[in-house]
Design a protein around this motif. Structure first.
Motif, PDB file in Angstrom:
ATOM      1  N   PRO A 222       1.024  -1.030  -0.192  1.00 47.11           N
ATOM      2  CA  PRO A 222      -0.246  -0.050   0.233  1.00 47.11           C
ATOM      3  C   PRO A 222       0.878   1.340   0.002  1.00 47.11           C
ATOM      4  O   PRO A 222       0.743   2.103  -0.872  1.00 47.11           O
ATOM      5  N   LYS A 223       1.718   1.270   1.097  1.00 47.07           N
ATOM      6  CA  LYS A 223       2.684   2.669   0.718  1.00 47.07           C
ATOM      7  C   LYS A 223       3.311   2.767  -0.498  1.00 47.07           C
ATOM      8  O   LYS A 223       3.293   3.683  -0.983  1.00 47.07           O
ATOM      9  N   LEU A 224       4.004   2.435  -0.950  1.00 41.07           N
ATOM     10  CA  LEU A 224       4.032   2.610  -3.616  1.00 41.07           C
ATOM     11  C   LEU A 224       3.052   2.485  -3.658  1.00 41.07           C
ATOM     12  O   LEU A 224       3.237   3.543  -4.185  1.00 41.07           O
ATOM     13  N   THR A 225       2.013   2.444  -3.584  1.00 44.71           N
ATOM     14  CA  THR A 225       1.104   2.684  -5.015  1.00 44.71           C
ATOM     15  C   THR A 225       0.857   3.694  -4.208  1.00 44.71           C
ATOM     16  O   THR A 225       0.126   4.486  -4.588  1.00 44.71           O
ATOM     17  N   SER A 226      -0.016   4.057  -3.308  1.00 47.66           N
ATOM     18  CA  SER A 226       0.146   5.405  -2.056  1.00 47.66           C
ATOM     19  C   SER A 226       0.810   6.585  -2.605  1.00 47.66           C
ATOM     20  O   SER A 226       0.605   7.597  -2.985  1.00 47.66           O
ATOM     21  N   GLU A 227       1.865   6.121  -3.058  1.00 50.62           N
ATOM     22  CA  GLU A 227       3.375   7.047  -3.339  1.00 50.62           C
ATOM     23  C   GLU A 227       3.114   7.114  -5.005  1.00 50.62           C
ATOM     24  O   GLU A 227       3.439   8.460  -4.976  1.00 50.62           O
ATOM     25  N   ILE A 228       3.035   6.481  -5.138  1.00 50.88           N
ATOM     26  CA  ILE A 228       2.638   7.262  -6.253  1.00 50.88           C
ATOM     27  C   ILE A 228       1.553   8.147  -7.086  1.00 50.88           C
ATOM     28  O   ILE A 228       1.800   8.878  -7.265  1.00 50.88           O
ATOM     29  N   GLU A 229       0.443   7.386  -6.210  1.00 51.33           N
ATOM     30  CA  GLU A 229      -0.904   7.965  -6.982  1.00 51.33           C
ATOM     31  C   GLU A 229      -0.568   9.677  -6.287  1.00 51.33           C
ATOM     32  O   GLU A 229      -1.319  10.678  -6.951  1.00 51.33           O
ATOM     33  N   GLN A 230      -0.106   9.883  -4.735  1.00 48.73           N
ATOM     34  CA  GLN A 230       0.823  10.934  -4.233  1.00 48.73           C
ATOM     35  C   GLN A 230       1.477  12.371  -5.290  1.00 48.73           C
ATOM     36  O   GLN A 230       0.824  13.401  -5.450  1.00 48.73           O
TER      37      GLN A 230
END
Length: 582
Positions: free
Chosen positions: A85-93
């Motif tokens: 989730p941290k990886l996908t959240s960072e990309i979306e941010q």
């Protein structure tokens, strides 16, 4: 903004988007998206993410069914990484806050984590970094679909970034769209570096590991004058480089006024300044800059531009084009120098098991073991020689026997052409490259059999100092100013002088302004250089006298460290010409 420093191998400045080469090539078409499109772009990323996750699950099941659960677990690890989730959240941010295109955001985040993992060291961590690069490739492939762009089919300007480029890859670069390149590996005189000069595009090599710092689509500056690559430069830096490049072009235009000026010293001694070329169309680069001819035509690139072996007619047409363009000035055609890092597709099977290609089957050795190939080239050269002043040069000769064998084959080819009634030139001067210490040490013996010498300093330095010219880790040991190299050059010059033979230097050393005075002072009266160096070297000759050059050579020969030689020559160059390139 991040600055990486490497080895400058081809001058100039290029500013463009990066194209990072891996096992597959993708060009991210847009770095940013419109604010109103953010949510739809986030949705596009989520769809691609879900598709890649499903693809990995399928691979996991397939591997487990056919090979066993332990192999399926490899893909399971990939899936865990991608679903973090941290990886996908960072990309979306990044997409929402910085309006990054989802392809660019995904590439930035995955490469950032890959770099962190790489920095931890060890084989296990290196493999995990590779996993992250593989995930980046999968995600980009899913999002770009048909917009994936291969290196051979570029449609807009880019700077190519790669771990390394082979000479054949470099030779095939699209000069219209590739504005420059930078590589993690390579040395100052590697064949890839030489090709960058021939293509006249800025290039920096030997940067060390840096691919994880760059995402395709990022803005880069390549400074081929000082060996810097600037990643995501700020506006002030961009403006400064644009100003510098404008000033450089002004200086180049002023130096071009020497194109029609005779190359001679201040006291009127003629020094012939010729050009080195790899491709027939480069001859115009030389003639427009006032070259006294072509001192080195590297013919092996006829082989490297295609996987098909060139026919006699292909050779003949290429040579005719160069000879005709030179208008009666000398053209020195070097027979093919394949092997080492220059291996065309048709030869890969033959070379695949060579343990050390730099010391193995290459150059004249290869020609003598592939007589049909050698004879085809010699036939074309002899036929083309009827159109101008052509000389033949054999590369990497290390023994008298090799030279004699090559000349014997040349004589056989002449007899064949005569028997077939084909027009050719019989009295073609035949010389040799001096590229190995053995040849330099036996220069006096060779001088009884050759018509001229040409000193190839790139390989001569490599073999004398036991330094791989393409190995970044020993690049500091590779030096044109090493006292041993100066002494070997002096040996060859003196051997040639005793018999009245022309002696040329045609390696990268001769294109470096700081070495011009020492070469002239040692008795060199002709040099062959990279085309872009012609105007500067012709101008520099007009600033020195022969006594000055001889004194510089005498002092340079008195030092026992390469570092001291090069520092001294830099100082003398500044005295001769304050504007000269260091």
């Amino acid at each position: 903004m991040l600055v990486r420093r490497g080895i400058a191998v081809s001058p100039g400045v290029a500013i463009a988007k990066a194209l990072v080469l891996g096992t597959e090539t993708f060009r991210i078409p847009h770095q940013f998206v419109r604010p109103e499109a953010v949510e739809s772009e986030v949705g596009r990323f989520r769809s691609a993410h879900a598709a890649v996750c499903e693809e990995i699950r399928s691979n996991e099941q397939l591997a487990a069914d056919h090979l066993g659960k332990q192999y399926g677990a490899i893909f399971g690890a990939h899936l865990q990484l991608l679903m973090d989730p941290k990886l996908t959240s960072e990309i979306e941010q990044l997409i929402r806050d910085k309006f990054y295109a989802p392809e660019f955001a995904a590439s930035r985040v995955l490469r950032k984590y890959a770099k962190v993992v790489q920095s931890l060291g060890g084989q296990y961590m290196a493999e995990r970094a590779t996993d992250l690069f593989d995930l980046e490739k999968r995600v980009l492939r899913q999002m770009l679909g048909q917009r994936r762009e291969e290196l051979a089919n570029l449609t807009c300007p880019v700077i190519v970034i790669a771990r390394n480029l082979t000479p054949s890859e470099t030779a095939s670069l699209d000069r219209k769209h590739v504005l420059g390149f930078a590589t993690e590996g390579g040395g100052r005189t590697s064949h890839t570096a030489i090709l960058a000069g021939a293509l006249e595009i800025p290039a920096v090599v030997g940067l060390g590991r840096f691919l994880s710092d760059v995402s395709t689509g990022e803005t880069l500056i390549i400074d081929g004058n000082v060996g810097e690559v600037i990643i995501s430069p700020d506006e002030a830096t961009l403006e400064r480089y644009r100003d510098q490049e404008a000033k450089r072009r002004t200086i180049e235009e002023r130096l071009l006024t020497f194109a029609n000026v005779t190359a001679e010293t201040k006291d009127g001694v003629r020094v012939y300044v010729m050009g080195n070329i790899e491709f027939p169309d480069e001859v115009e680069h030389c003639t427009s800059r006032g070259a006294d001819g072509i001192g080195l035509y590297r013919t092996e690139f006829l082989y490297l531009q295609s996987d098909r072996e060139p026919t006699e007619e292909v050779h003949y047409q290429a040579y005719c084009r160069v000879i005709d363009a030179c208008g009666g000035k000398p053209v020195v055609i070097r027979t093919l120098d394949l092997g080492a890092d220059k291996i065309p597709g048709s030869f890969r099977e033959q070379f695949k098991d060579q343990p050390n290609s730099a010391l193995g089957l290459r150059s004249i050795r290869l020609s003598l073991q592939n007589l049909p190939l050698f004879r085809t080239q010699l036939r074309a050269i002899l036929r083309a020689a009827t159109r101008g002043d052509v000389r033949i040069m054999f590369p990497l000769v290390s023994t008298l026997l090799e030279f004699r064998q090559a000349k014997m084959i040349l004589s056989d080819v002449m007899e064949d052409l005569q028997d077939e009634g084909i027009e050719f030139k019989r009295d073609v001067p035949v010389g040799m490259m001096v590229e190995v210490p053995a040849a330099a040490m036996l220069a006096e013996e060779f001088s009884r059999e050759v018509d001229f010498f040409s000193i190839g300093t790139n390989d001569l330095i490599q073999y004398t100092l036991a330094v791989d010219r393409a190995d970044t880790s020993v690049a500091t040991l590779y030096s044109s100013g090493d006292p041993s190299i100066l002494r070997l050059i002096k040996l060859v010059v003196e051997a040639g002088r005793k018999r009245g033979l022309p002696v040329t230097v045609c390696g990268q050393m001769s294109s470096d302004p700081k070495f011009l005075a020492v070469l002239v002072g040692l008795g060199m009266r002709q040099i062959s250089v990279t085309p872009h160096a012609l105007p500067e070297l012709k101008a520099l000759l007009h600033h020195m006298t022969i006594p000055q050059a001889e004194e510089i050579a005498r002092r340079a020969m008195s030092f026992d460290l390469a570092r001291d030689v090069e520092n001294y020559l830099r100082g003398e160059l500044k005295k001769l010409s304050p504007e000269a390139t260091l």
